[in-house]
Motif scaffolding. Structure first.
Motif, PDB file in Angstrom:
ATOM      1  N   ALA A 129       0.810  -1.215   0.000  1.00 42.82           N
ATOM      2  CA  ALA A 129       0.000   0.000   0.000  1.00 42.82           C
ATOM      3  C   ALA A 129       0.846   1.268   0.000  1.00 42.82           C
ATOM      4  O   ALA A 129       1.758   1.417   0.817  1.00 42.82           O
ATOM      5  N   PHE A 130       0.555   2.130  -0.971  1.00 44.49           N
ATOM      6  CA  PHE A 130       1.131   3.472  -1.108  1.00 44.49           C
ATOM      7  C   PHE A 130       2.625   3.491  -1.443  1.00 44.49           C
ATOM      8  O   PHE A 130       3.244   4.547  -1.390  1.00 44.49           O
ATOM      9  N   LYS A 164      -7.543   1.487 -10.264  1.00 46.60           N
ATOM     10  CA  LYS A 164      -6.836   1.167  -9.024  1.00 46.60           C
ATOM     11  C   LYS A 164      -7.794   0.984  -7.849  1.00 46.60           C
ATOM     12  O   LYS A 164      -8.881   1.557  -7.797  1.00 46.60           O
ATOM     13  N   ASN A 212       3.776   2.168  -4.455  1.00 49.62           N
ATOM     14  CA  ASN A 212       3.828   2.361  -5.913  1.00 49.62           C
ATOM     15  C   ASN A 212       4.922   1.521  -6.567  1.00 49.62           C
ATOM     16  O   ASN A 212       5.603   1.967  -7.485  1.00 49.62           O
ATOM     17  N   GLN A 248      -7.118   0.880  -3.551  1.00 49.61           N
ATOM     18  CA  GLN A 248      -6.050   1.147  -2.592  1.00 49.61           C
ATOM     19  C   GLN A 248      -6.374   0.619  -1.199  1.00 49.61           C
ATOM     20  O   GLN A 248      -7.527   0.530  -0.787  1.00 49.61           O
ATOM     21  N   ASN A 249      -5.301   0.283  -0.495  1.00 47.51           N
ATOM     22  CA  ASN A 249      -5.317   0.001   0.934  1.00 47.51           C
ATOM     23  C   ASN A 249      -6.296  -1.114   1.312  1.00 47.51           C
ATOM     24  O   ASN A 249      -7.171  -0.946   2.158  1.00 47.51           O
ATOM     25  N   ASP A 269      -2.238  -2.288  -2.491  1.00 47.59           N
ATOM     26  CA  ASP A 269      -2.912  -1.590  -3.590  1.00 47.59           C
ATOM     27  C   ASP A 269      -2.966  -2.529  -4.782  1.00 47.59           C
ATOM     28  O   ASP A 269      -2.054  -3.341  -4.988  1.00 47.59           O
TER      29      ASP A 269
END
Length: 252
Positions: free
Chosen positions: A68-69, A124, A71, A126-127, A102
């Motif tokens: 997560a986060f 996308k 990339n 996310q989380n 993600d």
């Protein structure tokens, strides 16, 4: 015929992403699916689904994940370069319990040169946490606070807050003990007690060896965390302590 519907398998090194507004001339600009969602989550896997893309040139879907986060994207279906067009759901395995991820799904087409063209950006999500809904996190910092000839005192900290709730949750903690019998350790765990506090004192009933673990139980939803066993480091410290001051009750 290949496993990809007779289209042949494109070289992964020839994959490239289609930038918005790029002139593709001999192929269409692939459009990403409209919606990506997690339909089932566990500590073992995460099942995703997405809206199919209507296109007679669609070659398949590229599904990627990242911590997560961060990339940093990797395919979840390697060694296959893409998933077939008829596949619109996929269970991602090899997840770490309670880790957050993600996900991104992209549609892919091929041009006349055999290049695999992927939509960019993709769709996308996310989380997403690798746990069941309402499943609590394990307790933290499980350790031995004290040990005597007659008891072992265990302590821990409350679990991480659960984002599944907007209000406080009613937790209890389950202490289990792996008993000692006939000079051997058995993997037969027995529940010792349930408590709302952050500590438990286990009474010694015999000489021997024992293991302990603790679980967070969500009483509102009747679901428990994964079990947290006393760490090997803690056990080693107790062995050292035992050598310095011999006791009748040992931990391994």
């Amino acid at each position: 015929m290949s496993a990809f519907g007779g289209l042949g398998r494109p070289d992964d090194q020839r994959r490239r992403h289609v930038q918005p507004g790029e002139n593709l001339s001999e192929t269409e600009n692939p459009r990403a699916p409209d919606r990506l969602e997690a339909v089932e989550t566990t500590t073992d896997g995460i099942k995703l689904q997405w809206t199919p893309v209507e296109s007679n040139r669609l070659y398949g879907y590229l599904l990627e994940r990242s911590t997560a986060f961060e990339n940093t994207w990797t395919s979840v279906h390697s060694p296959k370069p893409v998933l077939r067009p008829r596949i619109t759901n996929f269970t991602v395995d090899k997840v770490k319990p309670y880790e957050s991820y993600d996900f991104c799904v992209k549609s892919a087409v091929t041009n006349n040169e055999g290049d695999l063209l992927c939509s960019d950006p993709g769709c996308k999500l996310q989380n997403v946490v690798a746990k069941e809904q309402y499943q609590p996190y394990p307790p933290r910092g499980f350790k031995v606070e004290d040990i005597t000839e007659e008891s072992v005192s265990l302590i821990w900290k409350e679990p991480l807050p659960d984002d599944d709730y907007d209000t406080p949750v009613s937790y209890e903690y389950i202490i289990e003990m792996c008993d000692y019998a006939d000079g051997n350790i058995h993997n037969r765990w027995q529940e010792y007690c349930r408590t709302e506090t952050l500590q438990c004192t286990v009474k010694v009933t015999h000489n021997g060896i024992c293991r302990f673990r603790v679980t967070t139980h969500n009483r509102d939803k009747d679901i428990s965390s994964l079990r947290l066993e006393l760490s090997k480091k803690q056990l080693l410290l107790q062995e050292i302590r035992q050598l310095l001051a011999p006791l009748q009750y040992n931990l391994v």
